[in-house]
Design a protein around this motif. Sequence first.
Motif, PDB file in Angstrom:
ATOM      1  N   ASP A  80      -6.185   6.665   8.477  1.00 52.74           N
ATOM      2  CA  ASP A  80      -4.978   7.307   7.946  1.00 52.74           C
ATOM      3  C   ASP A  80      -4.578   6.724   6.593  1.00 52.74           C
ATOM      4  O   ASP A  80      -4.246   7.472   5.660  1.00 52.74           O
ATOM      5  CB  ASP A  80      -3.825   7.207   8.945  1.00 52.74           C
ATOM      6  N   VAL A  81      -4.656   5.405   6.464  1.00 50.81           N
ATOM      7  CA  VAL A  81      -4.314   4.773   5.190  1.00 50.81           C
ATOM      8  C   VAL A  81      -5.411   5.045   4.156  1.00 50.81           C
ATOM      9  O   VAL A  81      -5.123   5.336   2.992  1.00 50.81           O
ATOM     10  CB  VAL A  81      -4.089   3.260   5.366  1.00 50.81           C
ATOM     11  N   TRP A 120       0.840  -1.214   0.000  1.00 52.86           N
ATOM     12  CA  TRP A 120       0.000   0.000   0.000  1.00 52.86           C
ATOM     13  C   TRP A 120       0.873   1.262   0.000  1.00 52.86           C
ATOM     14  O   TRP A 120       0.512   2.276  -0.599  1.00 52.86           O
ATOM     15  CB  TRP A 120      -1.004  -0.001   1.159  1.00 52.86           C
ATOM     16  N   GLY A 121       2.057   1.168   0.623  1.00 56.48           N
ATOM     17  CA  GLY A 121       2.955   2.320   0.621  1.00 56.48           C
ATOM     18  C   GLY A 121       3.427   2.674  -0.775  1.00 56.48           C
ATOM     19  O   GLY A 121       3.459   3.838  -1.163  1.00 56.48           O
ATOM     20  N   LYS A 174      -4.934   8.348   2.520  1.00 57.40           N
ATOM     21  CA  LYS A 174      -3.839   8.359   1.541  1.00 57.40           C
ATOM     22  C   LYS A 174      -4.318   7.834   0.183  1.00 57.40           C
ATOM     23  O   LYS A 174      -3.965   8.364  -0.871  1.00 57.40           O
ATOM     24  CB  LYS A 174      -2.668   7.519   2.047  1.00 57.40           C
ATOM     25  N   VAL A 222       0.382   4.221  -2.833  1.00 53.54           N
ATOM     26  CA  VAL A 222       0.060   5.635  -2.586  1.00 53.54           C
ATOM     27  C   VAL A 222       1.206   6.557  -3.019  1.00 53.54           C
ATOM     28  O   VAL A 222       0.981   7.735  -3.311  1.00 53.54           O
ATOM     29  CB  VAL A 222      -0.328   5.899  -1.102  1.00 53.54           C
ATOM     30  N   LYS A 223       2.422   6.003  -3.117  1.00 55.38           N
ATOM     31  CA  LYS A 223       3.541   6.775  -3.680  1.00 55.38           C
ATOM     32  C   LYS A 223       3.556   6.697  -5.204  1.00 55.38           C
ATOM     33  O   LYS A 223       4.398   7.328  -5.843  1.00 55.38           O
ATOM     34  CB  LYS A 223       4.867   6.252  -3.128  1.00 55.38           C
ATOM     35  N   ASP A 225      -6.717  10.431  -1.383  1.00 50.63           N
ATOM     36  CA  ASP A 225      -5.984  11.565  -1.951  1.00 50.63           C
ATOM     37  C   ASP A 225      -5.474  11.295  -3.370  1.00 50.63           C
ATOM     38  O   ASP A 225      -5.153  12.240  -4.099  1.00 50.63           O
ATOM     39  CB  ASP A 225      -4.797  11.943  -1.051  1.00 50.63           C
TER      40      ASP A 225
END
Length: 253
Positions: free
Chosen positions: A174-175, A130-131, A178, A134-135, A181
């Motif tokens: 929070d996730v 997931w990191g 992200k 979102v990046k 967004d």
Amino acid sequence: MKTKRYVNDENFIAGMTMKDETELENNNMALHACENPENIIINRKKLATSLQCDLASFVCANQTHSANFHKVTLSDIGRGSEQLETAIQDTDALYTYEPNIVLCSFTADCVPIIFHNEKTGLIGVIHSGWGGTVKEITTKLFKHLKQVEQCDPKEFSVQIGAALSQEKFEVDEDVYLKFKDLGYADEFMYFNDKTNKYHIDNQLTVKKQLELTGIPVDQITIDRTCTYKDPNGFSYREDRQCGRHLSFIMRKS
């Protein structure tokens, strides 16, 4: 050795190793998450034999959930194949034009992306937890391939490998924010009133990123196997001590 073969034709071979209780450490392929590195080398050598190559042909990265990618050249052959220290550092995507090199990506719930370009011979792998999603690691890499390598997105074929399902991928706000967004992931998320958790489909979010970079939807394939629910899957969510799948691709010379 349990292995999914996503592509196997005269030019390319690509796939993903699966959990296998008959193999050492259940066919774990990761040096960074193992009981005994020697077991991993044995497993990798078996995979290399099945691909009709040597383990010295493998190229591995030290994945950090970054948006960093690396163009693999002949000088990189063998990096990370038998030692963590020699892996390409702080990198979550690899691509190359070179034949007879096995590009490797390691996952246990994260989304593996394997791709090739039939016309130019370019191949690649992406690790998108997931990191990474979102990046926008996938978006950034394909923009680079278009702008720097002069690739036509319409010439790529992409396989999204087995990963954590939306049902099992539950996160806090929070996730969720992200992903929200990003501006294009809303349809791949829902809220569970009973648990106060959000559920996200990381595979479909990655698929959307691929489409937005210009890759035709009919050239994107998804393996919807859930690494948590399927007995052949390694799941970090289920077991923090689990092994890792290895997603791979090689262009044959």
